[in-house]
Design a protein around this motif. Structure first.
Motif, PDB file in Angstrom:
ATOM      1  N   LYS A 140     -32.856   6.852  14.978  1.00 25.28           N
ATOM      2  CA  LYS A 140     -33.272   5.925  13.932  1.00 25.28           C
ATOM      3  C   LYS A 140     -34.483   6.493  13.209  1.00 25.28           C
ATOM      4  O   LYS A 140     -35.363   7.075  13.831  1.00 25.28           O
ATOM      5  N   PHE A 165     -29.626  -3.105   7.138  1.00 27.03           N
ATOM      6  CA  PHE A 165     -30.726  -2.129   7.163  1.00 27.03           C
ATOM      7  C   PHE A 165     -30.745  -1.408   8.511  1.00 27.03           C
ATOM      8  O   PHE A 165     -30.843  -0.175   8.585  1.00 27.03           O
ATOM      9  N   GLU A 166     -30.651  -2.187   9.602  1.00 26.00           N
ATOM     10  CA  GLU A 166     -30.688  -1.614  10.948  1.00 26.00           C
ATOM     11  C   GLU A 166     -29.462  -0.741  11.216  1.00 26.00           C
ATOM     12  O   GLU A 166     -29.555   0.297  11.881  1.00 26.00           O
ATOM     13  N   GLU A 167     -28.328  -1.157  10.694  1.00 27.51           N
ATOM     14  CA  GLU A 167     -27.115  -0.345  10.859  1.00 27.51           C
ATOM     15  C   GLU A 167     -27.279   0.991  10.141  1.00 27.51           C
ATOM     16  O   GLU A 167     -26.862   2.040  10.651  1.00 27.51           O
ATOM     17  N   ARG A 209     -30.126   2.480   9.647  1.00 24.66           N
ATOM     18  CA  ARG A 209     -31.061   3.267  10.468  1.00 24.66           C
ATOM     19  C   ARG A 209     -30.336   3.961  11.617  1.00 24.66           C
ATOM     20  O   ARG A 209     -30.670   5.084  12.000  1.00 24.66           O
ATOM     21  N   GLU A 210     -29.323   3.274  12.169  1.00 20.47           N
ATOM     22  CA  GLU A 210     -28.583   3.815  13.310  1.00 20.47           C
ATOM     23  C   GLU A 210     -27.782   5.054  12.920  1.00 20.47           C
ATOM     24  O   GLU A 210     -27.650   5.980  13.719  1.00 20.47           O
ATOM     25  N   LEU A 225     -39.095   0.564   9.163  1.00 18.18           N
ATOM     26  CA  LEU A 225     -38.652  -0.765   9.601  1.00 18.18           C
ATOM     27  C   LEU A 225     -38.349  -1.652   8.400  1.00 18.18           C
ATOM     28  O   LEU A 225     -38.979  -1.524   7.347  1.00 18.18           O
ATOM     29  N   PRO A 226     -37.400  -2.566   8.524  1.00 22.96           N
ATOM     30  CA  PRO A 226     -37.089  -3.467   7.408  1.00 22.96           C
ATOM     31  C   PRO A 226     -38.203  -4.480   7.192  1.00 22.96           C
ATOM     32  O   PRO A 226     -38.864  -4.907   8.140  1.00 22.96           O
ATOM     33  N   ILE A 238     -31.177  -7.516   6.828  1.00 27.75           N
ATOM     34  CA  ILE A 238     -31.864  -6.773   7.896  1.00 27.75           C
ATOM     35  C   ILE A 238     -30.835  -6.113   8.819  1.00 27.75           C
ATOM     36  O   ILE A 238     -31.007  -4.971   9.262  1.00 27.75           O
ATOM     37  N   LYS A 239     -29.741  -6.825   9.086  1.00 27.53           N
ATOM     38  CA  LYS A 239     -28.688  -6.272   9.934  1.00 27.53           C
ATOM     39  C   LYS A 239     -28.088  -5.014   9.309  1.00 27.53           C
ATOM     40  O   LYS A 239     -27.848  -4.007   9.989  1.00 27.53           O
ATOM     41  N   ASN A 287     -37.286  -2.012   0.661  1.00 27.71           N
ATOM     42  CA  ASN A 287     -38.496  -2.667   1.159  1.00 27.71           C
ATOM     43  C   ASN A 287     -39.475  -2.991   0.036  1.00 27.71           C
ATOM     44  O   ASN A 287     -40.155  -4.026   0.061  1.00 27.71           O
ATOM     45  N   GLU A 326     -38.042   6.083  11.327  1.00 27.00           N
ATOM     46  CA  GLU A 326     -39.166   5.185  11.610  1.00 27.00           C
ATOM     47  C   GLU A 326     -39.554   4.380  10.370  1.00 27.00           C
ATOM     48  O   GLU A 326     -40.710   4.357   9.963  1.00 27.00           O
TER      49      GLU A 326
END
Length: 272
Positions: A124, A141-143, A145-146, A128-129, A138-139, A230, A126
């Motif tokens: 990921k 966004f995190e996907e 990042r993955e 953050l959302p 956000i979900k 962001n 570094e």
């Protein structure tokens, strides 16, 4: 909210931030070879952690061998790849091209690379959302990042889709990012954000729509899109939220006075 590129893992570096322990340190590179399984055991050995106790309590196994077996099963059941030193007599069938491993000097864990991307472990960035983004964005966004390490094009597509959804959350159509951002600029969004979108080819490309793959996208494009998303949230959601919180915290008498002042100013402007 930009990422420090010095520590970003790269196939061309001998030092970067380890994907396992996050330490910025030396990485030792190795190539891979394959060894075929023998006819009497043609599939991989996948031990169960319960076998560890059996081996530890087996009096027939020599102490040195027992120690080696226990360490091996612990490493196997940790579900992480690890190097094992083989004797020179072992037959290695072929050199595996386009697959390499980097071993961290600090934690000794290894990362597996295919071509120029890490496929293990999952990495990921570094970035953050913004916590004020809607949960479903956000979900996404995190996907992103993955997968940005293994599929920067896929991550960029998810982030474009996120920008589209955010525009819709902010009262725009959600159909044309170019027009939506222009409208947001007229409502207070910093025009530099629109320039940032132009830089990363979010707008002005008729062939690529939000949520679709752009074959020209790369990791740098995806990193910029994280920051653009962001920035929009910070200016259009977070800042107004903070100002409103400060304003509502004023004494009621002060709020009444401000309301009367605004009312008089409005009446005065209407009469002129």
């Amino acid at each position: 909210m930009t990422e420090d590129t010095k520590g970003i893992p790269s196939i061309k570096k001998t030092a970067f931030c380890c994907p396992h322990c996050d330490a910025y340190t030396t990485q030792y590179w190795s190539s891979l070879y394959s060894k075929p399984y023998k006819e009497d055991r043609r599939t991989p050995i996948i031990p169960n952690i319960s076998e560890k106790d059996e081996w530890e309590n087996d009096p027939k196994i020599e102490p040195d061998v027992k120690k080696m077996l226990v360490e091996w099963i612990e490493k196997m059941c940790a579900e992480k790849p690890f190097p094992e030193i083989q004797g020179q007599s072992e037959y290695l069938r072929s050199h595996i091209q386009n697959v390499n491993i980097s071993e961290c000097y600090n934690c000794k864990d290894i990362s597996i690379w295919v071509y120029d991307q890490i496929v293990y472990p999952s990495t990921k960035v570094e970035i953050l959302p913004n916590p004020d983004l809607p949960p479903y964005i956000i979900k996404l966004f995190e996907e992103a990042r993955e997968i940005v390490g293994s599929s920067p094009k896929g991550a960029a597509a998810l982030l474009r889709l996120s920008i589209q959804y955010l525009c819709k959350e902010l009262g725009e159509s959600g159909k044309d990012i170019n027009r939506d951002i222009a409208s947001l600029v007229s409502k207070g969004l910093n025009p530099l954000v629109q320039k940032a979108l132009d830089v990363v080819r979010v707008i002005g490309n008729e062939a690529v729509h939000p949520g679709e793959i752009n074959l020209d996208d790369n990791r740098d494009t995806a990193l910029q899109l994280f920051n653009v998303l962001n920035l929009i949230a910070e200016q259009m959601i977070t800042h107004p939220k903070q100002v409103e919180a400060m304003y509502s915290g004023l004494p009621e008498s002060k709020l009444d006075g401000i309301e009367q002042r605004n009312k008089k100013a409005k009446e005065s402007s209407e009469n002129t």
